[in-house]
Design a protein around this motif. Structure first.
Motif, PDB file in Angstrom:
ATOM      1  N   SER A  38       0.907  -1.294   0.012  1.00  0.00           N
ATOM      2  CA  SER A  38      -0.199  -0.168   0.187  1.00  0.00           C
ATOM      3  C   SER A  38       0.992   1.063  -0.044  1.00  0.00           C
ATOM      4  O   SER A  38       1.938   1.078   0.271  1.00  0.00           O
ATOM      5  CB  SER A  38      -0.940   0.022   1.207  1.00  0.00           C
ATOM      6  N   GLY A  39       0.120   2.392  -0.544  1.00  0.00           N
ATOM      7  CA  GLY A  39       0.856   3.659  -0.337  1.00  0.00           C
ATOM      8  C   GLY A  39       0.399   4.415   0.761  1.00  0.00           C
ATOM      9  O   GLY A  39      -0.754   3.848   1.462  1.00  0.00           O
ATOM     10  N   ILE A  40       0.966   5.516   1.262  1.00  0.00           N
ATOM     11  CA  ILE A  40       0.542   6.125   2.508  1.00  0.00           C
ATOM     12  C   ILE A  40      -0.868   6.929   2.384  1.00  0.00           C
ATOM     13  O   ILE A  40      -1.337   7.204   3.500  1.00  0.00           O
ATOM     14  CB  ILE A  40       1.519   7.287   2.499  1.00  0.00           C
ATOM     15  N   ILE A  41      -1.358   6.454   1.133  1.00  0.00           N
ATOM     16  CA  ILE A  41      -2.888   6.991   0.934  1.00  0.00           C
ATOM     17  C   ILE A  41      -3.692   6.385   1.854  1.00  0.00           C
ATOM     18  O   ILE A  41      -4.962   6.559   2.472  1.00  0.00           O
ATOM     19  CB  ILE A  41      -3.342   7.096  -0.438  1.00  0.00           C
ATOM     20  N   ALA A  42      -3.281   4.859   2.226  1.00  0.00           N
ATOM     21  CA  ALA A  42      -3.957   4.115   2.985  1.00  0.00           C
ATOM     22  C   ALA A  42      -4.267   4.623   4.457  1.00  0.00           C
ATOM     23  O   ALA A  42      -5.319   4.299   5.109  1.00  0.00           O
ATOM     24  CB  ALA A  42      -3.002   2.867   3.654  1.00  0.00           C
ATOM     25  N   VAL A  43      -3.844   5.806   4.862  1.00  0.00           N
ATOM     26  CA  VAL A  43      -4.039   6.306   6.221  1.00  0.00           C
ATOM     27  C   VAL A  43      -5.265   6.741   6.309  1.00  0.00           C
ATOM     28  O   VAL A  43      -5.991   7.021   7.270  1.00  0.00           O
ATOM     29  CB  VAL A  43      -2.947   7.353   6.593  1.00  0.00           C
ATOM     30  N   ASN A  65       7.179   1.759  -0.137  1.00  0.00           N
ATOM     31  CA  ASN A  65       6.171   1.998  -1.292  1.00  0.00           C
ATOM     32  C   ASN A  65       6.020   3.499  -1.878  1.00  0.00           C
ATOM     33  O   ASN A  65       5.817   3.483  -2.928  1.00  0.00           O
ATOM     34  CB  ASN A  65       4.905   1.353  -0.549  1.00  0.00           C
ATOM     35  N   GLU A  66       6.020   4.310  -0.837  1.00  0.00           N
ATOM     36  CA  GLU A  66       5.793   5.748  -1.185  1.00  0.00           C
ATOM     37  C   GLU A  66       6.848   5.915  -2.300  1.00  0.00           C
ATOM     38  O   GLU A  66       6.675   6.576  -3.386  1.00  0.00           O
ATOM     39  CB  GLU A  66       5.740   6.620  -0.142  1.00  0.00           C
ATOM     40  N   GLY A  73       5.516   7.882 -10.994  1.00  0.00           N
ATOM     41  CA  GLY A  73       4.700   8.989 -11.346  1.00  0.00           C
ATOM     42  C   GLY A  73       3.215   8.527 -10.973  1.00  0.00           C
ATOM     43  O   GLY A  73       2.377   9.219 -11.398  1.00  0.00           O
ATOM     44  N   LEU A  74       2.861   7.611 -10.020  1.00  0.00           N
ATOM     45  CA  LEU A  74       1.651   7.300  -9.544  1.00  0.00           C
ATOM     46  C   LEU A  74       1.336   8.300  -8.477  1.00  0.00           C
ATOM     47  O   LEU A  74       0.062   8.138  -8.303  1.00  0.00           O
ATOM     48  CB  LEU A  74       1.469   5.654  -9.164  1.00  0.00           C
ATOM     49  N   THR A  75       2.087   9.024  -7.907  1.00  0.00           N
ATOM     50  CA  THR A  75       1.681   9.842  -6.555  1.00  0.00           C
ATOM     51  C   THR A  75       2.955  11.167  -6.670  1.00  0.00           C
ATOM     52  O   THR A  75       3.851  10.737  -7.517  1.00  0.00           O
ATOM     53  CB  THR A  75       1.589   9.397  -5.288  1.00  0.00           C
ATOM     54  N   HIS A  76       2.842  11.939  -5.875  1.00  0.00           N
ATOM     55  CA  HIS A  76       3.654  13.067  -5.819  1.00  0.00           C
ATOM     56  C   HIS A  76       4.241  13.097  -4.444  1.00  0.00           C
ATOM     57  O   HIS A  76       3.462  12.982  -3.647  1.00  0.00           O
ATOM     58  CB  HIS A  76       3.129  14.353  -6.322  1.00  0.00           C
ATOM     59  N   VAL A  77       5.308  13.825  -4.289  1.00  0.00           N
ATOM     60  CA  VAL A  77       6.114  13.964  -3.014  1.00  0.00           C
ATOM     61  C   VAL A  77       5.229  14.847  -2.116  1.00  0.00           C
ATOM     62  O   VAL A  77       5.136  14.607  -0.927  1.00  0.00           O
ATOM     63  CB  VAL A  77       7.423  14.358  -3.040  1.00  0.00           C
ATOM     64  N   GLU A  78       4.605  15.908  -2.697  1.00  0.00           N
ATOM     65  CA  GLU A  78       3.701  16.796  -1.862  1.00  0.00           C
ATOM     66  C   GLU A  78       2.582  16.151  -1.295  1.00  0.00           C
ATOM     67  O   GLU A  78       2.218  16.265  -0.012  1.00  0.00           O
ATOM     68  CB  GLU A  78       3.199  18.099  -2.711  1.00  0.00           C
ATOM     69  N   ASP A  79       1.889  15.225  -2.256  1.00  0.00           N
ATOM     70  CA  ASP A  79       0.631  14.283  -1.607  1.00  0.00           C
ATOM     71  C   ASP A  79       1.131  13.260  -0.390  1.00  0.00           C
ATOM     72  O   ASP A  79       0.380  13.122   0.429  1.00  0.00           O
ATOM     73  CB  ASP A  79       0.266  13.426  -2.728  1.00  0.00           C
ATOM     74  N   SER A  80       2.599  12.887  -0.859  1.00  0.00           N
ATOM     75  CA  SER A  80       2.993  11.933   0.299  1.00  0.00           C
ATOM     76  C   SER A  80       3.194  12.641   1.803  1.00  0.00           C
ATOM     77  O   SER A  80       2.972  12.086   2.658  1.00  0.00           O
ATOM     78  CB  SER A  80       4.333  11.398  -0.080  1.00  0.00           C
ATOM     79  N   ILE A  81       3.726  13.679   1.769  1.00  0.00           N
ATOM     80  CA  ILE A  81       4.007  14.431   2.973  1.00  0.00           C
ATOM     81  C   ILE A  81       2.766  14.898   3.466  1.00  0.00           C
ATOM     82  O   ILE A  81       2.289  14.969   4.626  1.00  0.00           O
ATOM     83  CB  ILE A  81       4.886  15.747   2.645  1.00  0.00           C
ATOM     84  N   THR A 281      -5.660 -10.151  -0.347  1.00  0.00           N
ATOM     85  CA  THR A 281      -4.522  -9.164  -0.173  1.00  0.00           C
ATOM     86  C   THR A 281      -5.261  -7.787  -0.299  1.00  0.00           C
ATOM     87  O   THR A 281      -5.333  -7.261  -1.324  1.00  0.00           O
ATOM     88  CB  THR A 281      -3.541  -9.324  -1.582  1.00  0.00           C
ATOM     89  N   LEU A 282      -5.278  -7.341   0.835  1.00  0.00           N
ATOM     90  CA  LEU A 282      -5.948  -6.056   1.057  1.00  0.00           C
ATOM     91  C   LEU A 282      -5.091  -4.985   1.129  1.00  0.00           C
ATOM     92  O   LEU A 282      -3.955  -4.999   1.614  1.00  0.00           O
ATOM     93  CB  LEU A 282      -6.808  -5.701   2.264  1.00  0.00           C
ATOM     94  N   VAL A 283      -5.050  -4.041  -0.062  1.00  0.00           N
ATOM     95  CA  VAL A 283      -4.268  -2.737  -0.486  1.00  0.00           C
ATOM     96  C   VAL A 283      -4.770  -1.592  -0.566  1.00  0.00           C
ATOM     97  O   VAL A 283      -6.053  -1.528  -0.747  1.00  0.00           O
ATOM     98  CB  VAL A 283      -3.361  -3.120  -1.691  1.00  0.00           C
ATOM     99  N   ALA A 284      -4.232  -0.548  -0.218  1.00  0.00           N
ATOM    100  CA  ALA A 284      -4.767   0.872  -0.495  1.00  0.00           C
ATOM    101  C   ALA A 284      -3.676   1.636  -1.616  1.00  0.00           C
ATOM    102  O   ALA A 284      -2.438   1.516  -1.269  1.00  0.00           O
ATOM    103  CB  ALA A 284      -4.832   1.748   0.734  1.00  0.00           C
ATOM    104  N   LEU A 285      -4.107   2.169  -2.765  1.00  0.00           N
ATOM    105  CA  LEU A 285      -3.223   2.766  -3.690  1.00  0.00           C
ATOM    106  C   LEU A 285      -3.822   3.887  -3.989  1.00  0.00           C
ATOM    107  O   LEU A 285      -5.096   4.309  -4.184  1.00  0.00           O
ATOM    108  CB  LEU A 285      -3.141   1.829  -4.912  1.00  0.00           C
ATOM    109  N   PRO A 286      -2.961   5.032  -4.314  1.00  0.00           N
ATOM    110  CA  PRO A 286      -3.574   6.282  -4.836  1.00  0.00           C
ATOM    111  C   PRO A 286      -4.193   6.113  -6.351  1.00  0.00           C
ATOM    112  O   PRO A 286      -3.761   5.245  -7.025  1.00  0.00           O
ATOM    113  CB  PRO A 286      -2.317   7.052  -5.040  1.00  0.00           C
TER     114      PRO A 286
END
Length: 370
Positions: A38-43, A65-66, A73-81, A281-286
């Protein structure tokens, strides 16, 4: 000490960091809400199910994963932060101390890591504790004259023994802090709030069913939809956009398309995590492209993927829920930090010696077997 762990696959591997934390004598209660791959979008999903006030510390592991998602190119560092700031803020306001763990990637050891760089330039400068694995592995590799890859299970997962000892050392360090003296600081970082829509709030047009799936870690009810099914979201106030999805990657194959823009927003590729041998396999993706919510009802359509081969597995997509984020950053991060802070949190020499001995024994055993 009551500890919460929110992260990805490194945090759910058996005998890894979670084992080191859970078995530490200072830990009186341990809860792990991590999702692999998963990405941090999982939060956006995790936060609604966590009562941070019941925990003293919250350990966050999303670096691996981030960095991969940013590189692809599936997410941007600003979104991650922003997403990291959202969960740090939620924990801090409840009196739960947020802590970040940086697991390394073997194939990005000597390359740029924009999420890590931005983390140290931003959140860590305000006192967020960050425990970084990279210097530890670099030191082990240098002193033992071994390639970095020897300390990994695969490019994305650190050796379990090292991770377990690291988890124990992390709690060693935190146990020395006076958690009662932790205090909140005002930061200049603005983040976008997150929200979640359960599959139970969606209207479905087409063939669907509710399926109960299980893994060794979790059991979940999911909305199973067949190709060409259409999902209608409830009306939501303007100012929000669809940012990601939590779904069962083991049984999801195909893409989700936003009906309004006709743009593909998410794709689950069968060759990556799809398998009939695993139930969940539960995942969360942007989302590939965020879908802005308007006053009108937003619809997503499930589009099946083409298949070439001797035998075609059953098509389907299994959804746990959708993650929303505000279109614009509007919330200022308030951060709970320990009384004594540092930009570099390292393990003790005693724990480092344990790691080195464990790896020496492993390498010797492998040499004898060969």
């Amino acid at each position: 000490m009551k500890v919460l762990l929110s992260g990805t696959s490194n945090s759910i591997l058996a005998k890894g960091i979670s084992h080191g934390i859970a078995t530490h004598p200072a830990v009186t209660h341990f809860e792990n809400v991590s999702l692999g791959a998963s990405g941090i979008i999982a939060v956006g999903d995790h936060m609604r199910r966590i009562d941070f006030s019941k925990h003293d510390i919250c350990i966050l592991d999303y670096h691996v994963n981030e960095e991969v998602l940013i590189q692809m190119g599936l997410t941007h560092v600003e979104d991650s932060i922003s997403n990291l700031a959202a969960i740090c803020d939620a924990a801090s306001r409840a009196g739960c101390l947020p802590i970040v763990v940086i697991f390394p990637l073997a194939n990005r050891f000597y390359t740029e890591r924009p999420f890590e760089t931005k983390l140290f330039e931003g959140l860590a400068q305000f006192g967020l504790p960050v425990f970084n694995f990279y210097p530890i592995i670099a030191r082990l590799a240098s002193e033992m004259i071994r390639p970095v890859d020897d300390f990994f299970l695969d490019p994305n997962h650190i050796n379990r023994v090292i991770a377990c000892i690291f988890g124990q050392s992390l709690i060693d360090t935190i146990s020395e802090w006076e958690l009662s003296l932790a205090h909140v600081v005002e930061t200049t970082i603005n983040y976008r709030s997150l929200n979640f829509i359960s599959y139970t709030e969606l209207s479905v047009r087409g063939v669907s069913s509710v399926e109960r799936r299980s893994s060794s870690l979790i059991t979940a009810d999911l909305l199973h939809i067949e190709p060409d099914a259409q999902l209608s979201l409830p009306k939501i106030n303007c100012g929000w956009e669809l940012a990601g999805m939590t779904f069962n990657a083991a049984r999801s194959w195909g893409a989700m398309r936003d009906e309004t823009s006709n743009i593909k927003v998410l794709e689950a590729k069968n060759q990556i995590l799809f398998t009939l041998e695993r139930n969940l396999t539960l995942v969360a993706l942007p989302f590939l492209h965020t879908a802005r919510l308007t006053a009108e009802i937003t619809n997503l359509i499930y589009v099946s993927s083409s298949f070439t081969g001797a035998e075609r597995p059953p098509m389907g997509f299994e959804i746990f829920g959708l993650i929303l984020q505000e279109q614009q950053p509007a919330c200022a991060l308030k951060l709970l930090i320990p009384s004594a802070t540092s930009n570099s949190y390292m393990i003790s020499e005693v724990r480092y010696s344990e790691m080195r001995k464990a790896m020496s024994d492993k390498f010797l055993a492998n040499s004898n077997q060969s």
